[in-house]
Structure formats: C-alpha cells, structure tokens
Design an enzyme around this catalytic site. Structure first.
Site, PDB file in Angstrom:
ATOM      1  N   GLY A   1       1.959   3.578   1.172  1.00  0.00           N
ATOM      2  CA  GLY A   1       1.976   2.125   0.970  1.00  0.00           C
ATOM      3  C   GLY A   1       0.957   1.403   1.838  1.00  0.00           C
ATOM      4  O   GLY A   1       1.096   0.197   2.108  1.00  0.00           O
TER       5      GLY A   1
ATOM      6  N   THR B   1      -2.082   0.347   1.245  1.00  0.00           N
ATOM      7  CA  THR B   1      -2.763  -0.778   0.590  1.00  0.00           C
ATOM      8  C   THR B   1      -1.897  -2.035   0.680  1.00  0.00           C
ATOM      9  O   THR B   1      -2.387  -3.134   0.994  1.00  0.00           O
ATOM     10  CB  THR B   1      -3.005  -0.429  -0.907  1.00  0.00           C
ATOM     11  OG1 THR B   1      -3.483   0.911  -0.997  1.00  0.00           O
ATOM     12  CG2 THR B   1      -3.971  -1.391  -1.555  1.00  0.00           C
TER      13      THR B   1
ATOM     14  N   HIS C   1      -5.339   6.842   9.368  1.00  0.00           N
ATOM     15  CA  HIS C   1      -4.345   7.831   8.937  1.00  0.00           C
ATOM     16  C   HIS C   1      -4.112   8.860  10.056  1.00  0.00           C
ATOM     17  O   HIS C   1      -3.415   9.853   9.850  1.00  0.00           O
ATOM     18  CB  HIS C   1      -4.841   8.605   7.716  1.00  0.00           C
ATOM     19  CG  HIS C   1      -4.771   7.846   6.420  1.00  0.00           C
ATOM     20  ND1 HIS C   1      -3.707   7.052   6.073  1.00  0.00           N
ATOM     21  CD2 HIS C   1      -5.637   7.795   5.360  1.00  0.00           C
ATOM     22  CE1 HIS C   1      -3.920   6.533   4.866  1.00  0.00           C
ATOM     23  NE2 HIS C   1      -5.077   6.964   4.410  1.00  0.00           N
TER      24      HIS C   1
HETATM   25  P1  A3P Z   1       2.732   5.172  -6.405  1.00  0.00           P
HETATM   26  O1  A3P Z   1       1.688   6.203  -6.636  1.00  0.00           O
HETATM   27  O2  A3P Z   1       4.091   5.752  -6.184  1.00  0.00           O
HETATM   28  O3  A3P Z   1       2.753   4.115  -7.447  1.00  0.00           O
HETATM   29  P2  A3P Z   1      -1.465   4.004  -0.323  1.00  0.00           P
HETATM   30  O4  A3P Z   1      -1.751   2.556  -0.378  1.00  0.00           O
HETATM   31  O5  A3P Z   1      -0.957   4.474   1.007  1.00  0.00           O
HETATM   32  O6  A3P Z   1      -2.582   4.797  -0.854  1.00  0.00           O
HETATM   33  O7  A3P Z   1      -0.210   4.227  -1.269  1.00  0.00           O
HETATM   34  C1  A3P Z   1      -0.321   4.029  -2.647  1.00  0.00           C
HETATM   35  C2  A3P Z   1       1.064   3.814  -3.207  1.00  0.00           C
HETATM   36  O8  A3P Z   1       1.479   2.472  -2.925  1.00  0.00           O
HETATM   37  C3  A3P Z   1       1.077   3.953  -4.719  1.00  0.00           C
HETATM   38  O9  A3P Z   1       2.381   4.414  -5.032  1.00  0.00           O
HETATM   39  C4  A3P Z   1       0.838   2.511  -5.139  1.00  0.00           C
HETATM   40  O10 A3P Z   1       1.206   2.243  -6.477  1.00  0.00           O
HETATM   41  C5  A3P Z   1       1.710   1.776  -4.159  1.00  0.00           C
HETATM   42  N1  A3P Z   1       1.317   0.366  -3.995  1.00  0.00           N
HETATM   43  C6  A3P Z   1       0.054  -0.140  -3.936  1.00  0.00           C
HETATM   44  N2  A3P Z   1       0.102  -1.475  -3.810  1.00  0.00           N
HETATM   45  C7  A3P Z   1       1.406  -1.819  -3.792  1.00  0.00           C
HETATM   46  C8  A3P Z   1       2.102  -3.072  -3.725  1.00  0.00           C
HETATM   47  N3  A3P Z   1       1.439  -4.220  -3.640  1.00  0.00           N
HETATM   48  N4  A3P Z   1       3.447  -3.053  -3.752  1.00  0.00           N
HETATM   49  C9  A3P Z   1       4.124  -1.886  -3.843  1.00  0.00           C
HETATM   50  N5  A3P Z   1       3.536  -0.680  -3.931  1.00  0.00           N
HETATM   51  C10 A3P Z   1       2.190  -0.639  -3.902  1.00  0.00           C
END
Ligand code: A3P
Length: 330
Positions: free
Chosen positions: A78, A80, A142
């Site tokens: 999460g 992002t 990370h």
């Molecule tokens: P999923 O693949 O389960 O949908 P990171 O940002 O660490 O790369 O993680 C990406 C995950 O966070 C993805 O999960 C993505 O869809 C989800 N994500 C990105 N933006 C988000 C938001 N605004 N609210 C909730 N989840 C979010």
C-alpha cells in the site's frame, strides 16, 4: 548500450550499475528474480541488481535530519496510497482547494515521494543534494530495518511503517511483476512465485522478517516508529489518517475537522479517485513502470480468489510461526 538494452524498460536494465558494484554483487548469494533476472541477498534480504547500488549509496551518503519523515513498506503493502496520504497531510495548507490544483491530481504519488534507494541515490556517480528540500522532508524506502542508513536511527527522524496481510501482499506482488514483464517473456506461474515467497525470496523479502524488524522497533520506540496496517486504513480510514497526522506532527484542528478536511484527503487519495486520474491511467515513472500498474483492485482478501486452501494454510502457518510469538497477527 546494446539494441536489446535500448528497448528494455529502465526498471529491467542493469547498465547503470558500475562494474565495481557488479563485481561486489557477484559475491553475494543469488536467486532467480521475479522480474529482473536476479535477486541478491544483502544483510539478510533480497534485492534486485539495479537497486543494490542505490542501497549502498544511501547507506553511505544519506544524512537524515531530525525533522525528516520516512515512509517504509515491503513492496505491495500500500506504498502508493500511504505516499498520497502523507503528502496530502503535509501539504494541506499549501493546497486548500484539494480538487482544483493539487499535485496529486496531476502527478503519481511515487513522483511526489520518491524512494531513497531507487530514485535519489540510484546514480553511481551522483550524490544528490537534498538540502534544498523544505522541511519536513518526506522520503520513502523499501529497505529492511537492519539496512537503514545509520543517520535515520541517530536522529529524531520519524518512520511510518505500513504492512499488509502477507496473502494479499503476495498476490499483489505476483500480479505486479507479471504486469511489468515485457512482451515475449513468460509470466511467473502462481506456484513458482508462491514457493519463492514462502522461502523468503521476494523483493526486499523475507516478507515476515521485514515486518518483524519494524514491529519490534515500533514497540520499543513508539514515538519514532508508527506501525500501520493496510487493512486498518481500509476499515477505519479517518481514525488512521488522524493518528498518522498526529504522529507526523500535523494534527487536524477542530476547525479542519468541522470543515471536512479529513474526508477531503481521504477522497482525494481514494483508490477510485487516484486510479481514474488521467496521469495514473496513462503516465509512466522515469524508471519506466506504468502508473496504472500500481492500481489493481485495492481490496482486502482478494488473495482468496487465487490461492488454494493448501496455499492459504501454508502461508498462515508461516505467519503464525514467525510473527505470533511477537504478538503480531493478521
Ligand atoms: P492490489 O494489487 O491488491 O490491488 P504498493 O503501492 O505498495 O505497490 O501496493 C499496491 C497495492 O495497493 C495494490 O493492491 C493497489 O491496488 C493498492 N492501492 C493502490 N492505491 C490504493 C489506494 N488509493 N487505496 C487502496 N489501495 C490502493
């Protein structure tokens, strides 16, 4: 640069890694990568070749300030979303009209809050000058706890750690790496990826060790490290956002709460809003990843649509064995 390298997205290229660094990397334990060709084990955790040069450089050169804020995650937990939240919190006075001219409407959260090891310190010959960034400076990484630059621990710099249920983090990572594969390369099978993940061989893995490093420190130093969960952000967003605001030193005033600023930030940073913005549908990071790869479904429990009952049992057993004794459960 070879023709093949020219066509490759930057996140798969290793041409920017110096020969000296490549020689050192060759001495580390190595496994086949999920996306880039290899993962290398450094200080107990697995990194891609391209990232390791940045890891070393930021360990050597990054000087944290007392006022800095560092977002830390294991990939696909999460990041992002948390970047968007924290950026919006810190900049809410500067952009009071959130739905008119806010940078999050035109830029991806990863461009607004770059990674230390993947962005700021990635170049072999260039140590970035970060002194011009206004305080509080907001960075992300990370890196596992053991690999953080020393100055992070030697200052009052705050750490915001976000974790996610390992089953969902795994499925998210599996989708993400397959999405970033170039045409003509084979997708990673679910079974192979699962085995690697369970064995700890994943980006910045072992996943459980990453989480545990920060969990333990957050118990010892609660004023320095806040330990957040993706699932809590989903279930109780306003409570968690307010807690984060207090932790990073910019609590909401009564007036702001009455004016609906909390809800505005949640709406601005919501999956629905961010994933539908033009910039996130079409844009790419300087390293070549398409912005849309960071938005998939954003749900809790999507992993059950992919994992077999045995896989769930196996992952749950690892989580229980590694984390429960430390009081951490998912
Ligand atoms: P999923 O693949 O389960 O949908 P990171 O940002 O660490 O790369 O993680 C990406 C995950 O966070 C993805 O999960 C993505 O869809 C989800 N994500 C990105 N933006 C988000 C938001 N605004 N609210 C909730 N989840 C979010």
């Amino acid at each position: 640069m070879t023709d093949a390298n020219k066509e490759m997205p930057k996140y798969l290229q290793e041409s920017e890694v110096s020969q000296e660094c490549k020689d050192w990397i060759a001495t580390l334990p190595m496994e086949k990568g999920w996306l880039a060709s290899h993962l290398h084990q450094y200080q107990g955790f697995w990194h891609i070749t391209r990232q390791l040069q940045g890891v070393l450089s930021c360990q050597k050169h990054f000087n944290a300030l007392h006022s800095d804020i560092l977002i830390v995650t294991s990939p696909k937990s999460g990041t992002t979303w948390l970047k968007a939240w924290t950026f919006a919190l810190l900049n809410r006075k500067k952009y009071p009209k959130m739905f008119q001219n806010h940078p999050l409407l035109t830029e991806n959260p990863h461009s607004l809050v770059p990674f230390l090891e993947l962005d700021f310190y990635k170049d072999k010959d260039l140590v970035p000058d970060l002194s011009m960034i206004s305080s509080p400076r907001l960075f992300s990484t990370h890196l596992p706890y053991v690999s953080l630059p020393k100055s992070v621990m030697n200052t009052y710099c705050k750490i915001v750690y976000l974790c996610r249920n390992p089953k969902d983090a795994f499925i998210s990572l599996w989708h993400f790496t397959n999405k970033l594969k170039t045409e003509g390369t084979c997708a990673n099978s679910l079974e192979d990826s699962f085995e690697k993940f369970c064995n700890g061989v994943s980006l910045c893995g072992p996943f459980w060790d990453h989480v545990l490093g920060y969990w333990k420190k957050s118990l010892e130093q609660s004023e320095k490290i806040i330990f957040m969960r993706y699932e809590e952000m989903k279930k109780n967003p306003s409570t968690v956002l307010k807690e984060l605001a207090r932790f990073i030193g910019c609590p909401f005033s009564k007036e702001e709460e009455d004016e609906g600023v909390v809800d505005d930030i949640l709406k601005l940073c919501s999956f629905k809003n961010l994933s539908n913005l033009e910039v996130n549908k079409k844009g790419k990071l300087p390293s070549g990843e398409e912005h849309r790869a960071f938005f998939r479904c954003g749900e809790i429990g999507d992993s059950k649509n992919y994992l077999t009952a045995e896989m769930i049992e196996q992952l749950d057993a690892i989580t229980e064995k590694k984390l429960a004794q430390h009081g951490l459960r998912f």
